[in-house]
Design a protein around this motif. Structure first.
Motif, PDB file in Angstrom:
ATOM      1  N   PHE A 191      22.721 -44.894 -30.983  1.00 41.60           N
ATOM      2  CA  PHE A 191      21.594 -45.772 -31.768  1.00 41.60           C
ATOM      3  C   PHE A 191      20.375 -44.818 -31.937  1.00 41.60           C
ATOM      4  CE2 PHE A 191      23.722 -49.168 -29.193  1.00 41.60           C
ATOM      5  CZ  PHE A 191      24.384 -49.684 -30.197  1.00 41.60           C
ATOM      6  N   LEU A 192      19.891 -43.916 -31.247  1.00 35.76           N
ATOM      7  CA  LEU A 192      18.822 -43.116 -31.193  1.00 35.76           C
ATOM      8  C   LEU A 192      18.852 -42.069 -32.538  1.00 35.76           C
ATOM      9  CD1 LEU A 192      17.386 -43.128 -27.880  1.00 35.76           C
ATOM     10  CD2 LEU A 192      17.045 -44.734 -29.327  1.00 35.76           C
ATOM     11  N   HIS A 193      19.188 -42.359 -33.481  1.00 33.29           N
ATOM     12  CA  HIS A 193      19.174 -41.322 -34.769  1.00 33.29           C
ATOM     13  C   HIS A 193      18.440 -41.919 -35.896  1.00 33.29           C
ATOM     14  CE1 HIS A 193      21.746 -38.407 -32.713  1.00 33.29           C
ATOM     15  NE2 HIS A 193      22.312 -39.492 -32.005  1.00 33.29           N
ATOM     16  N   GLY A 194      17.403 -42.824 -35.881  1.00 35.79           N
ATOM     17  CA  GLY A 194      16.884 -43.548 -36.842  1.00 35.79           C
ATOM     18  C   GLY A 194      17.605 -44.497 -37.529  1.00 35.79           C
ATOM     19  N   GLU A 198      17.933 -48.386 -34.480  1.00 36.23           N
ATOM     20  CA  GLU A 198      16.565 -47.594 -33.352  1.00 36.23           C
ATOM     21  C   GLU A 198      15.721 -48.549 -33.136  1.00 36.23           C
ATOM     22  OE1 GLU A 198      14.182 -43.921 -32.550  1.00 36.23           O
ATOM     23  OE2 GLU A 198      15.945 -43.602 -33.821  1.00 36.23           O
ATOM     24  N   TYR A 199      15.211 -49.260 -34.352  1.00 40.72           N
ATOM     25  CA  TYR A 199      14.253 -50.200 -34.159  1.00 40.72           C
ATOM     26  C   TYR A 199      14.453 -51.421 -33.264  1.00 40.72           C
ATOM     27  CZ  TYR A 199      11.761 -47.735 -37.860  1.00 40.72           C
ATOM     28  OH  TYR A 199      11.106 -46.606 -38.619  1.00 40.72           O
ATOM     29  N   VAL A 200      15.784 -51.813 -33.310  1.00 43.74           N
ATOM     30  CA  VAL A 200      16.213 -53.033 -32.824  1.00 43.74           C
ATOM     31  C   VAL A 200      16.210 -52.698 -31.070  1.00 43.74           C
ATOM     32  CG1 VAL A 200      18.203 -54.503 -31.989  1.00 43.74           C
ATOM     33  CG2 VAL A 200      17.665 -54.060 -34.695  1.00 43.74           C
ATOM     34  N   VAL A 201      16.690 -51.371 -30.911  1.00 46.42           N
ATOM     35  CA  VAL A 201      17.065 -50.927 -29.250  1.00 46.42           C
ATOM     36  C   VAL A 201      15.542 -50.857 -29.024  1.00 46.42           C
ATOM     37  CG1 VAL A 201      17.482 -49.116 -27.859  1.00 46.42           C
ATOM     38  CG2 VAL A 201      19.192 -49.969 -29.782  1.00 46.42           C
ATOM     39  N   LEU A 241      18.413 -37.198 -24.267  1.00 47.38           N
ATOM     40  CA  LEU A 241      18.519 -38.561 -24.595  1.00 47.38           C
ATOM     41  C   LEU A 241      17.104 -39.408 -24.448  1.00 47.38           C
ATOM     42  CD1 LEU A 241      20.130 -41.117 -25.594  1.00 47.38           C
ATOM     43  CD2 LEU A 241      20.862 -41.430 -23.343  1.00 47.38           C
ATOM     44  N   TYR A 242      16.598 -39.191 -23.150  1.00 47.59           N
ATOM     45  CA  TYR A 242      15.276 -39.835 -22.670  1.00 47.59           C
ATOM     46  C   TYR A 242      13.989 -39.372 -22.983  1.00 47.59           C
ATOM     47  CZ  TYR A 242      18.680 -42.889 -20.352  1.00 47.59           C
ATOM     48  OH  TYR A 242      19.655 -43.651 -20.042  1.00 47.59           O
ATOM     49  N   THR A 243      13.977 -38.104 -23.745  1.00 47.93           N
ATOM     50  CA  THR A 243      12.922 -37.445 -24.062  1.00 47.93           C
ATOM     51  C   THR A 243      12.814 -37.377 -25.815  1.00 47.93           C
ATOM     52  OG1 THR A 243      13.764 -35.103 -24.004  1.00 47.93           O
ATOM     53  CG2 THR A 243      12.446 -36.030 -22.290  1.00 47.93           C
ATOM     54  N   ARG A 244      13.628 -38.178 -26.283  1.00 49.64           N
ATOM     55  CA  ARG A 244      13.873 -38.158 -27.812  1.00 49.64           C
ATOM     56  C   ARG A 244      12.874 -38.990 -28.558  1.00 49.64           C
ATOM     57  NH1 ARG A 244      19.746 -39.366 -29.893  1.00 49.64           N
ATOM     58  NH2 ARG A 244      20.156 -37.967 -28.220  1.00 49.64           N
ATOM     59  N   ARG A 245      12.306 -39.926 -27.873  1.00 51.42           N
ATOM     60  CA  ARG A 245      11.436 -40.860 -28.532  1.00 51.42           C
ATOM     61  C   ARG A 245       9.854 -40.598 -27.986  1.00 51.42           C
ATOM     62  NH1 ARG A 245      14.225 -46.626 -27.023  1.00 51.42           N
ATOM     63  NH2 ARG A 245      14.587 -45.656 -25.145  1.00 51.42           N
ATOM     64  N   ASP A 246       9.404 -40.592 -29.198  1.00 56.52           N
ATOM     65  CA  ASP A 246       7.817 -40.119 -28.867  1.00 56.52           C
ATOM     66  C   ASP A 246       7.154 -41.121 -29.783  1.00 56.52           C
ATOM     67  OD1 ASP A 246       5.339 -39.301 -28.183  1.00 56.52           O
ATOM     68  OD2 ASP A 246       5.856 -37.311 -28.583  1.00 56.52           O
ATOM     69  N   LEU A 261       4.585 -53.411 -25.039  1.00 51.84           N
ATOM     70  CA  LEU A 261       4.661 -54.286 -26.178  1.00 51.84           C
ATOM     71  C   LEU A 261       5.884 -55.156 -26.419  1.00 51.84           C
ATOM     72  CD1 LEU A 261       3.922 -54.115 -29.190  1.00 51.84           C
ATOM     73  CD2 LEU A 261       5.439 -52.415 -29.709  1.00 51.84           C
ATOM     74  N   ILE A 262       7.125 -54.704 -25.449  1.00 53.24           N
ATOM     75  CA  ILE A 262       8.090 -55.672 -25.662  1.00 53.24           C
ATOM     76  C   ILE A 262       7.708 -56.858 -24.717  1.00 53.24           C
ATOM     77  CG2 ILE A 262      10.372 -56.063 -24.759  1.00 53.24           C
ATOM     78  CD1 ILE A 262      11.268 -53.365 -25.193  1.00 53.24           C
TER      79      ILE A 262
END
Length: 283
Positions: A191-194, A198-201, A241-246, A261-262
């Protein structure tokens, strides 16, 4: 008829009164609280024994924590259904007579926070003592607290949108999908490829962020020296995986802001549901 006119207290005064009333109700619910605490203790013991002795995995791995965080989120979200799901006809009647919806919302959420904190502390402490993860307790506790905060929001939201009898089924389905299925590392990687998913996740999956927090804390604390090729490959996969989102705070500092935020969005949605839902039933 002017002698029958009454002045409705303002928001601050109503909130004070409702806080006192809710505190009294909270104290009288002590016996009902015991089964939930018992369930949390049993779950914490089961997962701690599973992760330490029965199916041991590396302390840095988030795979066992996925089930632990999801269990906490599920149990707390179910518990929080009563906050707005019970005694709805009484609330409708009181609102028609001038009670503040915002004051009611604030009072119920604040007092229920006592239960959320208590149950999170019990669950996390039991698991920590048995599992012995070699990570400072504060680092272990922080992802759990944020998970509990956001999970409570799911309970509030569902309780304002569906009938009370359907609440447990609906919130179980939501938490199981968003926290259990989507946050599974193998599925999360897809899911974390744009794109839209990815926004839903990012905006629904609490445990995908709490697991990232736990991984970063373990990475900073354990000072790993891996030699097994399988462990090296798995660690590299989880690190990527866990350092991909910034979001501009750093990959290990983004998760607390994301979970907060959630939680805030769920609180706003819950208040909106409380305000607009079932207005035709007010008497």
């Amino acid at each position: 008829m002017t002698g029958l006119d009454r002045q409705v207290p303002g928001l601050c005064r109503q909130t004070q009164i409702l806080l006192v009333r809710r505190m009294v109700q909270w104290w009288r619910m002590s016996e009902q609280r015991v089964p939930f605490l018992g369930a949390l203790i049993v779950a914490a013991l089961f997962f701690a024994c599973l992760d330490r002795w029965w199916v041991p995995l590396a302390l840095w791995s988030v795979r066992p924590l996925l089930f632990t965080h999801t269990t906490l989120a599920l149990l707390l979200s179910i518990f929080c259904l009563h906050v707005f799901g019970s005694n709805q006809p009484l609330f409708w009647r009181e609102r028609q007579r001038g009670i503040s919806v915002l004051g009611t919302f604030i009072a119920r959420v604040l007092i229920n926070a006592l239960d959320v904190i208590l149950q999170t502390f019990v669950f996390t402490t039991v698991y920590f003592i048995v599992r012995q993860p070699r990570i400072p307790y504060a680092h272990w506790m922080w992802p759990m607290i944020l998970t509990a905060f956001a999970a409570a929001g799911w309970g509030y939201l569902v309780s304002t949108l569906v009938p009370e009898r359907h609440g447990p089924f609906m919130v179980t389905l939501v938490v199981f999908v968003t926290c259990g299925l989507i946050a599974n590392p193998d599925k999360l990687d897809k899911f974390l490829h744009g794109g839209f998913m990815e926004y839903v996740v990012d905006l629904t999956s609490i445990t995908s962020w709490s697991n990232a927090m736990s991984f970063c804390r373990a990475k900073e604390t354990l000072h790993l020296h891996l030699t097994d090729p399988v462990d090296i490959a798995e660690y590299a996969f989880q690190e990527d995986l866990y350092t991909r989102r910034d979001w501009g705070f750093g990959p290990c500092s983004t998760p607390p802001y994301a979970i907060t935020l959630i939680g805030v969005l769920l609180l706003l949605a819950s208040f909106t549901g409380l305000w607009f839902r079932n207005r035709d039933k007010h008497v």
